[in-house]
Design a protein around this motif. Structure first.
Motif, PDB file in Angstrom:
ATOM      1  N   UNK A   1       2.819  -8.881 -45.098  1.00 21.85           N
ATOM      2  CA  UNK A   1       1.924  -7.724 -44.999  1.00 21.85           C
ATOM      3  C   UNK A   1       1.747  -7.371 -43.523  1.00 21.85           C
ATOM      4  N   UNK A   2       1.961  -6.097 -43.201  1.00 19.08           N
ATOM      5  CA  UNK A   2       1.992  -5.659 -41.807  1.00 19.08           C
ATOM      6  C   UNK A   2       0.889  -4.641 -41.522  1.00 19.08           C
ATOM      7  N   UNK A   3      -0.049  -5.036 -40.668  1.00 22.30           N
ATOM      8  CA  UNK A   3      -1.114  -4.128 -40.243  1.00 22.30           C
ATOM      9  C   UNK A   3      -0.617  -3.324 -39.047  1.00 22.30           C
ATOM     10  N   UNK A   4       0.174  -2.289 -39.332  1.00 24.96           N
ATOM     11  CA  UNK A   4       0.780  -1.488 -38.269  1.00 24.96           C
ATOM     12  C   UNK A   4       1.019  -0.074 -38.766  1.00 24.96           C
ATOM     13  N   UNK A   5       1.260   0.821 -37.817  1.00 25.80           N
ATOM     14  CA  UNK A   5       1.541   2.211 -38.142  1.00 25.80           C
ATOM     15  C   UNK A   5       2.435   2.818 -37.090  1.00 25.80           C
TER      16      UNK A   5
ATOM     17  N   UNK B   1      -1.239   8.242 -35.531  1.00 24.44           N
ATOM     18  CA  UNK B   1      -2.259   7.283 -35.978  1.00 24.44           C
ATOM     19  C   UNK B   1      -2.602   7.387 -37.457  1.00 24.44           C
ATOM     20  N   UNK B   2      -2.162   8.455 -38.112  1.00 23.36           N
ATOM     21  CA  UNK B   2      -2.447   8.612 -39.541  1.00 23.36           C
ATOM     22  C   UNK B   2      -1.343   8.051 -40.429  1.00 23.36           C
ATOM     23  N   UNK B   3      -0.238   7.614 -39.828  1.00 27.12           N
ATOM     24  CA  UNK B   3       0.899   7.155 -40.611  1.00 27.12           C
ATOM     25  C   UNK B   3       0.980   5.627 -40.564  1.00 27.12           C
TER      26      UNK B   3
ATOM     27  N   UNK C   1      -2.473  -1.909 -35.885  1.00 26.69           N
ATOM     28  CA  UNK C   1      -3.637  -1.191 -36.393  1.00 26.69           C
ATOM     29  C   UNK C   1      -4.828  -2.153 -36.489  1.00 26.69           C
ATOM     30  N   UNK C   2      -5.475  -2.357 -35.334  1.00 22.16           N
ATOM     31  CA  UNK C   2      -6.627  -3.258 -35.282  1.00 22.16           C
ATOM     32  C   UNK C   2      -7.795  -2.739 -36.106  1.00 22.16           C
ATOM     33  N   UNK C   3      -7.790  -1.432 -36.390  1.00 20.86           N
ATOM     34  CA  UNK C   3      -8.880  -0.856 -37.176  1.00 20.86           C
ATOM     35  C   UNK C   3      -8.822  -1.263 -38.642  1.00 20.86           C
TER      36      UNK C   3
END
Length: 270
Positions: free
Chosen positions: A101-105, A110-112, A146-148
């Motif tokens: 699982x990848x927390x990235x964009x 920033x919306x993708x 994507x730290x958010x």
């Protein structure tokens, strides 16, 4: 009579772990848990969340970053800014390495968000073998962390009585990104799946699985809440370091909820 020599506790190594959650039914969530191989020299056979130690290359990593900066994280995690940045990087890296699982964009949008991380399987293997750093991977693929998508949750330190290794572990929580799937494709676990917090706690109490106090406590805190409720929580994070001892041949832990935990533990060892 000769007294046993006094042995200094091992120095805890900074680590990060992520409670990956998703909604199952209205009002009930599932969390992703893995069982470590029984032959592992540290907590073998124990159910854990994805995570691991901070790598040297997690520190001062040159990566694109979206979301709260390292000073925000330092304030929430109750640590210094550079370590906070490394912990967030380690949390995202370890989650990708251990369950895909990848927390990235996209770095330019920033919306993708990444909605299918399986296309990065070769890079995932290179990260595990340390042929590639997380920063290099994100840069090459034109991605940003994507730290958010992560939230700070807790901080537990391995008991000083542990002689194998100790960790100063920071717990994060994050929802499974839409379109992505979690797997157990790693060398450290022999079982991995989604389960409700309630079912995981019941399995432990019935002696079907083994949970250490940090995992048990976090599952207890997640039970009965939705993903939205959990992500909205603002927790004050203070380090917790339980004491571990043997009483009449039974293993026991001393911490703020130790009585309930020890009752479910029943004196077992992993």
């Amino acid at each position: 009579m000769t007294e046993d020599p006094v042995v200094d506790p091992l120095t805890p190594r900074p680590a990060a772990t992520v409670m990956l959650i998703r909604d199952k039914t209205p009002g009930q969530i599932e969390v992703f848990l893995m069982r470590r191989h029984r032959k592992m020299d540290f907590v073998g056979g124990v159910m854990v969340f994805p995570g691991g130690g901070v790598d040297d290359r997690d520190r001062n990593a040159d990566i694109d970053w979206h979301g709260p900066d390292k000073h925000w994280w330092a304030d929430r995690l109750n640590t210094d800014a550079d370590l906070a940045e490394a912990l967030v990087c380690a949390a995202a890296r370890e989650t990708f390495e251990e369950c895909g699982v990848l927390f990235a964009g996209a770095a330019d949008d920033p919306d993708l968000l990444v909605d299918d991380a399986s296309s990065y399987r070769d890079a995932r293997a290179a990260l595990v073998s340390k042929e590639l750093s997380f920063g290099e991977f994100l840069s090459t693929e034109k991605l940003m962390l994507r730290a958010d998508l992560l939230r700070p949750w807790a901080n537990w330190v391995t008991p000083k009585e542990e002689r194998t290794r100790r960790y100063d572990t920071y717990f994060f929580v994050g929802a499974l990104p839409d379109g992505q799937r979690a797997d157990g494709d790693n060398t450290e676990s022999d079982k991995a799946d989604w389960t409700t917090p309630e079912a995981a706690l019941d399995d432990f109490a019935a002696h079907r699985t083994f949970l250490l106090p940090p995992t048990w406590t976090q599952l207890d805190a997640l039970a009965g809440h939705t993903v939205a409720e959990i992500l909205a929580v603002e927790r004050k994070i203070e380090p917790i370091s339980p004491n571990m001892n043997m009483t009449d041949g039974n293993l026991e832990f001393e911490f703020f909820d130790g009585e309930r935990y020890n009752q479910a533990l029943g004196g077992r060892t992993p």
